[in-house]
Design a protein around this motif. Structure first.
Motif, mmCIF file in Angstrom:
data_model
loop_
_atom_site.group_PDB
_atom_site.id
_atom_site.type_symbol
_atom_site.label_atom_id
_atom_site.label_comp_id
_atom_site.label_asym_id
_atom_site.label_seq_id
_atom_site.Cartn_x
_atom_site.Cartn_y
_atom_site.Cartn_z
ATOM 1 N N SER A 120 0.849 -1.213 0.017
ATOM 2 C CA SER A 120 0.032 0.115 -0.210
ATOM 3 C C SER A 120 0.843 1.312 -0.145
ATOM 4 N N LEU A 121 0.241 2.289 -0.084
ATOM 5 C CA LEU A 121 0.773 3.514 0.039
ATOM 6 C C LEU A 121 1.629 3.904 1.505
ATOM 7 N N SER A 122 1.190 3.095 2.347
ATOM 8 C CA SER A 122 1.863 3.241 3.929
ATOM 9 C C SER A 122 3.246 2.454 3.973
ATOM 10 N N ASP A 123 3.490 1.742 3.011
ATOM 11 C CA ASP A 123 4.502 0.724 3.064
ATOM 12 C C ASP A 123 6.058 1.150 2.835
ATOM 13 N N ALA A 124 6.033 2.005 1.882
ATOM 14 C CA ALA A 124 7.361 2.364 1.300
ATOM 15 C C ALA A 124 6.941 3.945 0.605
ATOM 16 N N VAL A 125 8.197 4.699 0.398
ATOM 17 C CA VAL A 125 8.380 5.718 -0.396
ATOM 18 C C VAL A 125 8.341 5.456 -1.760
ATOM 19 N N MET A 126 7.714 5.889 -2.741
ATOM 20 C CA MET A 126 7.720 5.684 -4.027
ATOM 21 C C MET A 126 7.535 6.851 -4.841
ATOM 22 N N ALA A 127 8.554 7.617 -5.114
ATOM 23 C CA ALA A 127 8.331 8.987 -5.807
ATOM 24 C C ALA A 127 8.130 8.820 -7.501
ATOM 25 N N LYS A 128 7.146 9.036 -7.968
ATOM 26 C CA LYS A 128 6.910 8.674 -9.470
ATOM 27 C C LYS A 128 7.192 9.871 -10.185
ATOM 28 N N ASP A 129 6.758 9.835 -11.514
ATOM 29 C CA ASP A 129 6.904 11.128 -12.312
ATOM 30 C C ASP A 129 6.218 12.418 -11.742
ATOM 31 N N ASN A 130 4.969 12.033 -11.370
ATOM 32 C CA ASN A 130 4.199 13.177 -11.070
ATOM 33 C C ASN A 130 4.780 13.756 -9.686
ATOM 34 N N HIS A 131 5.330 12.956 -8.743
ATOM 35 C CA HIS A 131 5.966 13.702 -7.756
ATOM 36 C C HIS A 131 7.158 14.407 -7.916
ATOM 37 N N LEU A 132 7.992 13.829 -8.980
ATOM 38 C CA LEU A 132 9.292 14.582 -9.386
ATOM 39 C C LEU A 132 8.804 15.832 -10.072
ATOM 40 N N ALA A 133 7.897 15.852 -10.859
ATOM 41 C CA ALA A 133 7.137 17.124 -11.373
ATOM 42 C C ALA A 133 7.044 18.194 -10.395
ATOM 43 N N VAL A 134 6.448 17.769 -9.487
ATOM 44 C CA VAL A 134 5.724 18.764 -8.289
ATOM 45 C C VAL A 134 7.101 19.327 -7.706
ATOM 46 N N LEU A 135 8.118 18.447 -7.350
ATOM 47 C CA LEU A 135 9.273 18.853 -6.733
ATOM 48 C C LEU A 135 10.068 20.030 -7.603
ATOM 49 N N SER A 136 10.225 19.758 -8.892
ATOM 50 C CA SER A 136 10.894 20.533 -9.739
ATOM 51 C C SER A 136 10.153 21.972 -10.036
ATOM 52 N N ALA A 137 8.905 21.793 -10.082
ATOM 53 C CA ALA A 137 7.906 23.024 -10.137
ATOM 54 C C ALA A 137 8.039 24.051 -8.843
ATOM 55 N N LEU A 138 8.472 23.216 -7.597
ATOM 56 C CA LEU A 138 8.478 24.023 -6.346
ATOM 57 C C LEU A 138 9.665 24.668 -6.123
ATOM 58 N N ALA A 139 10.619 24.253 -6.982
ATOM 59 C CA ALA A 139 11.968 24.923 -6.848
ATOM 60 C C ALA A 139 12.566 25.626 -8.143
ATOM 61 N N PRO A 140 11.828 26.373 -8.838
ATOM 62 C CA PRO A 140 12.163 27.012 -10.176
ATOM 63 C C PRO A 140 13.687 27.498 -10.076
ATOM 64 N N THR A 141 14.096 28.045 -9.032
ATOM 65 C CA THR A 141 15.501 28.493 -9.249
ATOM 66 C C THR A 141 16.789 27.447 -9.215
ATOM 67 N N THR A 142 16.321 26.336 -8.955
ATOM 68 C CA THR A 142 17.271 25.124 -8.828
ATOM 69 C C THR A 142 17.198 24.403 -9.971
ATOM 70 N N THR A 143 18.188 23.919 -10.530
ATOM 71 C CA THR A 143 18.269 22.894 -11.527
ATOM 72 C C THR A 143 17.404 21.759 -11.208
ATOM 73 N N PRO A 144 16.490 21.110 -12.224
ATOM 74 C CA PRO A 144 15.642 20.131 -11.777
ATOM 75 C C PRO A 144 16.157 18.927 -10.941
ATOM 76 N N GLY A 145 17.453 18.522 -11.590
ATOM 77 C CA GLY A 145 18.126 17.483 -11.010
ATOM 78 C C GLY A 145 18.539 17.735 -9.348
ATOM 79 N N ALA A 146 19.081 18.978 -9.288
ATOM 80 C CA ALA A 146 19.577 19.439 -7.544
ATOM 81 C C ALA A 146 18.108 19.294 -6.834
ATOM 82 N N ALA A 147 17.109 19.986 -7.336
ATOM 83 C CA ALA A 147 15.882 19.908 -6.488
ATOM 84 C C ALA A 147 15.365 18.572 -6.229
#
Length: 293
Positions: A157-184
């Protein structure tokens, strides 16, 4: 691995759905003193799964029904093989018949399909794993069936492990626009890992080769290569170099799984095991006896 209490909850709900106010056909057509003996028979070959679930359908319908399961879960079956025998009041046996068959056919279908995938990659080190693409409410049963076929389970289930998928990574990149996507991505993953219990596994899905280095730098446990071509899978495995577990997903079928396994990945997750398995043909042959006849 499949708790009896969970089986009882699922089967009870199915029985209530199928006969919410009783079985009118049995009650009005069959004599109350009629008894029936029925055998569960395989109409085709495959891998059996769901013996305890099948038995629960009859036990929970009427405790007077006796059930004997002859083939263990994970056992091979051939056409004509008797898998189980039930005996008791005819009305009750026929009331439970469809629910018991539905579960056994569905679970055996998943086990049989899983076994075919496992056989395709047997010459490699790759594991075949399921996904969360399961029937709502039936996940535990369907994942048990995957194990019966020789496969492995992904996070339950979602409670058993952390699994960051493409949409999670897209949100992270959008939240740090001044940082390179990889670094964010690296920074966000490192921050999450620092807060997590040390026993929690972290997996990240990537859909491009150039995303791998940033994820590796975060110190995750598994990288999923999603919808990669065979050449990209080989390149990804080489780039990762054994530092973390490599999972392949997307575009996996019986026709492609062998070649995917031969790229060197560790795990191949296959949604089709549970969302596209065909039910195995099982039948319940009944013999009815009338008291005094």
């Amino acid at each position: 691995m499949l708790p009896p209490a969970h089986i009882d909850r699922v089967v009870t709900a199915a029985l209530e759905e199928d006969a919410p106010w009783g079985d009118l056909t049995g009650e009005y057509l069959l004599p109350a003193d009629a008894r029936a003996t029925a055998v569960l028979v395989a109409r085709e070959g495959g891998v059996f799964s769901g013996g305890d679930v099948f038995a629960a359908a009859f036990r929970l319908t009427d405790p007077r029904i006796g059930i004997e399961v002859h083939t263990p879960d994970g056992g091979r079956m051939v056409p004509g093989q008797v898998l189980a025998t039930v005996s008791g009041p005819a009305r009750s046996v026929l009331t439970a018949e469809r629910v018991g068959l539905n579960f056994a056919q569905r679970m055996s279908g998943i086990a049989t399909l899983t076994a075919r995938y496992v056989a395709e990659v047997a010459h490699t080190g790759a594991r075949i794993a399921d996904t969360r693409k399961t029937t709502p409410g039936l996940r535990a049963l369907e994942r048990h069936a995957v194990r019966c076929g020789g496969g492995h389970n992904h996070r339950f289930s979602l409670s058993d492990a952390v699994m960051a998928k493409d949409n999670h990574l897209a949100v992270l990149s959008a939240l740090a626009p001044t940082t390179t996507p990889g670094a964010a991505v690296t920074q966000a993953l490192q921050a999450a890992i620092a807060r997590l219990p040390h026993t929690t596994h972290v997996e990240v899905e990537v859909d491009r080769l150039d995303q791998i280095d940033a994820v590796l730098a975060a110190g995750v446990g598994t990288i999923m290569l999603d919808n990669f071509t065979l050449d990209e899978l080989r390149a990804g495995v080489e780039r990762i170099g054994g530092r973390v577990t490599v999972e392949a997903s997307g575009g996996v079928s019986l026709e492609t799984v062998r070649a995917i396994a031969e790229t060197g990945v560790d795990v191949i997750s296959v949604g089709a095991l549970t969302h596209s398995a065909r039910a195995v043909d099982l039948g319940l042959d009944v013999r009815v006896e009338i008291a005094g006849a």
